[in-house]
Design an enzyme around this catalytic site. Structure first.
Site, PDB file in Angstrom:
ATOM      1  N   ASP A  19       0.858  -1.221  -0.053  1.00  0.00           N
ATOM      2  CA  ASP A  19      -0.264  -0.173   0.033  1.00  0.00           C
ATOM      3  C   ASP A  19       0.686   1.348   0.172  1.00  0.00           C
ATOM      4  O   ASP A  19       1.855   1.355   0.484  1.00  0.00           O
ATOM      5  CB  ASP A  19      -0.883   0.073   1.196  1.00  0.00           C
ATOM      6  N   GLY A  20       0.406   2.312  -0.744  1.00  0.00           N
ATOM      7  CA  GLY A  20       0.871   3.410  -0.638  1.00  0.00           C
ATOM      8  C   GLY A  20       1.596   4.194  -1.632  1.00  0.00           C
ATOM      9  O   GLY A  20       2.344   5.121  -1.942  1.00  0.00           O
ATOM     10  N   GLY A  22      -0.043   5.551  -4.492  1.00  0.00           N
ATOM     11  CA  GLY A  22      -0.444   6.957  -4.671  1.00  0.00           C
ATOM     12  C   GLY A  22       0.066   7.888  -3.961  1.00  0.00           C
ATOM     13  O   GLY A  22       0.381   8.757  -4.505  1.00  0.00           O
ATOM     14  N   GLU A  66     -12.189  -5.507  -5.245  1.00  0.00           N
ATOM     15  CA  GLU A  66     -12.746  -4.137  -5.198  1.00  0.00           C
ATOM     16  C   GLU A  66     -11.773  -2.942  -5.970  1.00  0.00           C
ATOM     17  O   GLU A  66     -12.358  -1.941  -6.233  1.00  0.00           O
ATOM     18  CB  GLU A  66     -12.310  -3.483  -3.674  1.00  0.00           C
ATOM     19  N   ASN A  67     -10.489  -3.287  -6.443  1.00  0.00           N
ATOM     20  CA  ASN A  67      -9.731  -2.457  -7.228  1.00  0.00           C
ATOM     21  C   ASN A  67     -10.278  -2.040  -8.782  1.00  0.00           C
ATOM     22  O   ASN A  67     -10.063  -1.061  -9.035  1.00  0.00           O
ATOM     23  CB  ASN A  67      -8.250  -2.900  -7.493  1.00  0.00           C
TER      24      ASN A  67
HETATM   25  C1  FPP Z   1      -1.650   0.360  -3.418  1.00  0.00           C
HETATM   26  O1  FPP Z   1      -1.562   1.744  -3.308  1.00  0.00           O
HETATM   27  C2  FPP Z   1      -1.429  -0.484  -4.405  1.00  0.00           C
HETATM   28  C3  FPP Z   1      -2.176  -1.112  -5.191  1.00  0.00           C
HETATM   29  C4  FPP Z   1      -3.719  -0.881  -5.199  1.00  0.00           C
HETATM   30  C5  FPP Z   1      -1.626  -1.717  -6.278  1.00  0.00           C
HETATM   31  C6  FPP Z   1      -0.392  -2.641  -6.067  1.00  0.00           C
HETATM   32  C7  FPP Z   1       0.075  -2.874  -7.096  1.00  0.00           C
HETATM   33  C8  FPP Z   1       1.380  -2.960  -7.511  1.00  0.00           C
HETATM   34  C9  FPP Z   1       2.465  -2.588  -6.664  1.00  0.00           C
HETATM   35  C10 FPP Z   1       1.888  -3.096  -8.915  1.00  0.00           C
HETATM   36  C11 FPP Z   1       1.519  -4.408  -9.488  1.00  0.00           C
HETATM   37  C12 FPP Z   1       2.060  -5.729  -8.907  1.00  0.00           C
HETATM   38  C13 FPP Z   1       2.681  -6.407  -9.873  1.00  0.00           C
HETATM   39  C14 FPP Z   1       3.422  -7.490  -9.298  1.00  0.00           C
HETATM   40  C15 FPP Z   1       2.961  -6.219 -11.175  1.00  0.00           C
HETATM   41  P1  FPP Z   1      -2.404   2.713  -3.569  1.00  0.00           P
HETATM   42  O2  FPP Z   1      -2.725   3.224  -5.065  1.00  0.00           O
HETATM   43  O3  FPP Z   1      -3.794   2.372  -2.889  1.00  0.00           O
HETATM   44  O4  FPP Z   1      -1.805   3.720  -2.641  1.00  0.00           O
HETATM   45  P2  FPP Z   1      -2.577   5.136  -1.804  1.00  0.00           P
HETATM   46  O5  FPP Z   1      -3.468   4.375  -0.671  1.00  0.00           O
HETATM   47  O6  FPP Z   1      -1.189   5.994  -1.209  1.00  0.00           O
HETATM   48  O7  FPP Z   1      -3.264   5.778  -2.739  1.00  0.00           O
END
Ligand code: FPP
Length: 246
Positions: A19-20, A22, A66-67
């Site tokens: 997470d994190g 963004g 949910e994404n």
């Molecule tokens: C959460 O950060 C991250 C995700 C929802 C996606 C995680 C995906 C990756 C790291 C890339 C894909 C993975 C592979 C193996 C190719 P967020 O966007 O929710 O961050 P925030 O809470 O700071 O907005």
């Protein structure tokens, strides 16, 4: 490697909620997708770090059911990042003898992401491990429903009986069949939720919450989490005294 890391008590299975991304991008006035791109680069770094620590199973929550609710452009970017991750990394997985597995419903993924994923899973299937498990289009409640449906069909066909159902036999219907339960679950970025991730498998997992945003969560951070795990007492419902009597 420090003493407490080499003294045993390494988690066999570590699962990470990455997470994190963004917030990492926002802190730099960059678009969110740049944070995800950096997050993918970090996946490679953490896979190597996990191998060095002797972790047998590393499960990464890459995309939840949910994404899909995120803006279409972000979903599209994540799917393309998945594709480019495999384009860049599939050969390295083979070279390093890392087995790739996926948990989640791949059928809903766009073909450009699904095909290379399935190919990499098939190519590495016979490696004995270590295993990188990507949770993609994964949700624990969906997993339970899928398992219940599959089990009910077996009952309907007369091949299973509710009278003899136990956890061992039911867990074979989960996506994680033939994988050990996670010993340690890490969530980065200071959030302290499980967000529909491995809810049944985490029944006895240790939780570790790191304030570090995923793109900055490096091998040293992983080692810290493993060290914290090694110092925990896992009682599995027993008392501390009972464990020490053994
Ligand atoms: C959460 O950060 C991250 C995700 C929802 C996606 C995680 C995906 C990756 C790291 C890339 C894909 C993975 C592979 C193996 C190719 P967020 O966007 O929710 O961050 P925030 O809470 O700071 O907005």
């Amino acid at each position: 490697m420090s003493d407490d890391l080499s003294s045993g008590n390494t988690p066999r299975h570590v699962a990470i909620i990455m997470d994190g991304n963004g917030r990492w991008a926002r802190q730099r006035n960059l678009p969110r997708v740049d944070g995800h791109r950096k997050g993918v680069e970090n996946v490679l770094r953490i896979v190597d770090a996990a191998n060095k620590l002797g972790i047998e199973y590393l499960t990464l929550y890459a995309f939840s059911v949910e994404n899909w609710q995120r803006p279409a452009a972000e979903v599209d970017a994540l799917m393309h990042l998945l594709e480019s991750f495999l384009g860049q990394y599939a050969a390295e997985l083979v070279e390093k003898h890392i087995r790739l597995r996926v948990i989640g419903n791949l059928a809903a993924l766009p073909e450009h992401a699904r095909a290379p994923l399935e190919k990499a899973v098939a190519t590495t299937a016979d490696f004995p491990g270590p295993t990188l498990v990507l949770a993609i289009n994964y949700g624990a409640r969906t997993e339970v429903l899928d398992a219940v449906r599959a089990y009910a069909r077996e009952v309907q066909a007369g091949r299973a009986s509710p009278d003899t159902l136990g956890w061992e036999s039911f867990s074979r219907y989960l996506y994680t069949r033939d994988m050990p339960d996670p010993d340690l679950i890490i969530r980065t970025s200071g959030e302290t939720r499980l967000s529909n991730f491995l809810l049944l498998q985490s029944a006895y997992a240790e939780m570790y919450f790191s304030p570090v945003l995923w793109p900055d969560f490096d091998g040293a951070c992983l080692a810290d989490a493993v060290r914290a795990f090694a110092n925990r007492e896992r009682r599995f419902g027993k008392t501390g005294e009972q464990l020490r009597e053994k």
